[in-house]
Scaffold this active site. Structure first.
Site, PDB file in Angstrom:
ATOM      1  N   CYS A  55       9.246  22.499 -14.672  1.00 13.81           N
ATOM      2  CA  CYS A  55       9.152  23.084 -13.336  1.00 13.81           C
ATOM      3  C   CYS A  55      10.090  22.417 -12.336  1.00 13.81           C
ATOM      4  CB  CYS A  55       7.703  22.986 -12.835  1.00 13.81           C
ATOM      5  SG  CYS A  55       7.445  23.657 -11.178  1.00 13.81           S
ATOM      6  N   CYS A 113      -1.142  22.336 -12.758  1.00 12.29           N
ATOM      7  CA  CYS A 113      -1.530  23.079 -11.551  1.00 12.29           C
ATOM      8  C   CYS A 113      -2.062  24.469 -11.843  1.00 12.29           C
ATOM      9  CB  CYS A 113      -0.358  23.146 -10.576  1.00 12.29           C
ATOM     10  SG  CYS A 113       1.028  24.193 -11.113  1.00 12.29           S
TER      11      CYS A 113
END
Length: 362
Positions: free
Chosen positions: A91, A188
């Site tokens: 990410c 997340c």
């Protein structure tokens, strides 16, 4: 318009660290612009309210679709290939920092800042990531793929602080409730077991993969498993098989849908192969006398040496005990606290031949 050199874009999650980042940079005289990337879940109401309280510009970037199409897809694909991904490592360069740079350019900000517990150091014309002072929170392991062009625009205000110091700082600034908030250590976009997430996102996975066999290192079938994507190298718990002694996952074969089990001693390795590297200075890395590598987040650094193979991969020789080499995880190289680069742990299939071909390497 104010001088852009003092204008910084902060990635705001609404949590403890990004809140402290905004306040610290404000105190240093920066003009703060906040952007919250909505990648999963609910509207970022906390970030909006905090930005209003601090009197800063705030934007919300709805990135749910591209995030799912890149980061979540990669996470699923890696498990479907028998690898163990780390989504934060993917990410940061492909999504988070790329988006921050794009928004910074759009909003006239020369700098970007995040609440990562890491530092930056310039040496010999290069920018190096340096481990944060709080060993329990250090996030340098996740940042190794960031390029020099991105690092030259980054500010990490929390690198010299411990988490408790940051909490105390927020309390002193009147953010008592925020200073007492808990924090999640999970990925997340996953709440709970990643296996449940895989099934939720890929309802066809169980039928597609199907049950397979646990096998010994000699190829003897030991019992059935639920499908290779649900296991990772080094795993001991949750195997749901009784062998009369502790068993660990040694290898995963996606083509045959087999998971090899063995004892802890069989997990040890003297070498590993890594790929898709990002090295700051190759000459420095290969010649470093005090080089060490982390093969998992929070794992101890293992003294090592590294060389480049003819096919472009890296061959790593461990100078101390190493165990549970998991393809898909990151190998991050350190000299002390300074990150010299990193790479993804590759498939170790055929490593015996590679070692034989490099037997004269000292």
């Amino acid at each position: 318009m104010k001088e852009s050199k003092k204008r910084v874009l902060v990635g705001m999650s609404g949590g403890i660290d990004s809140t402290a980042t905004c306040l610290m940079l404000q105190e240093q005289g920066y003009e703060i612009v906040g952007v919250t990337m909505r990648v999963w879940g609910d509207e970022p109401q906390d970030a909006r309210e905090l930005a209003a309280r601090m009197g800063i510009e705030h934007y919300v970037a709805d990135e749910r679709v591209p995030f799912k199409d890149t980061i979540v897809k990669n996470f699923i694909d890696e498990y479907r290939q028998g690898r163990t991904p780390n989504p934060c490592v993917m990410c940061n360069p492909l999504f988070k920092f790329r988006m921050l740079i794009e928004w910074a350019d759009k909003l006239g900000c020369d700098w970007i800042a995040t609440g990562h517990y890491s530092r930056l150091e310039e040496r010999n014309g290069h920018i190096y990531i340096v481990a944060g002072d709080d060993d329990k929170k250090d996030q340098s392991y996740f940042l190794w793929r960031l390029g020099q062009d991105v690092l030259r625009r980054c500010i990490f205000p929390l690198g010299n602080y411990t988490k408790q110091t940051v909490r105390d700082y927020l309390h002193e600034k009147g953010y008592e409730a925020k200073s007492k908030e808990g924090e999640s250590m999970e990925v997340c976009f996953i709440k709970g077991d990643y296996r449940d997430f895989l099934r939720e996102q890929c309802p066809e996975l169980d039928a597609e993969v199907g049950p397979g066999w646990f096998v010994s290192s000699e190829g003897v079938k030991l019992g059935q498993h639920k499908g290779f994507p649900y296991y990772t190298i080094g795993q001991r718990k949750g195997l749901e098989i009784a062998l009369g002694k502790p068993a660990y996952v040694l290898k995963i074969n996606p083509q045959k849908n087999t998971v090899m089990l063995g004892d802890a001693g069989q997990l040890k390795a003297e070498y590993m192969v890594a790929e898709q590297d990002n090295i700051v200075d190759e000459d420095e890395l290969f010649a470093c006398p005090d080089l060490a590598v982390r093969i998992r987040y929070r794992s101890r650094p293992i003294p090592c040496r590294v060389k480049r193979l003819e096919d472009g991969h890296l061959l790593v020789r461990f100078l101390a005990e190493a165990s549970a080499i998991a393809p898909g995880q990151s190998a991050v190289f350190y000299e002390g606290r300074r990150v010299l680069g990193g790479a993804f742990i590759a498939s170790q299939r055929g490593i015996g031949l590679v070692i034989e071909q490099n037997k004269d390497w000292k």
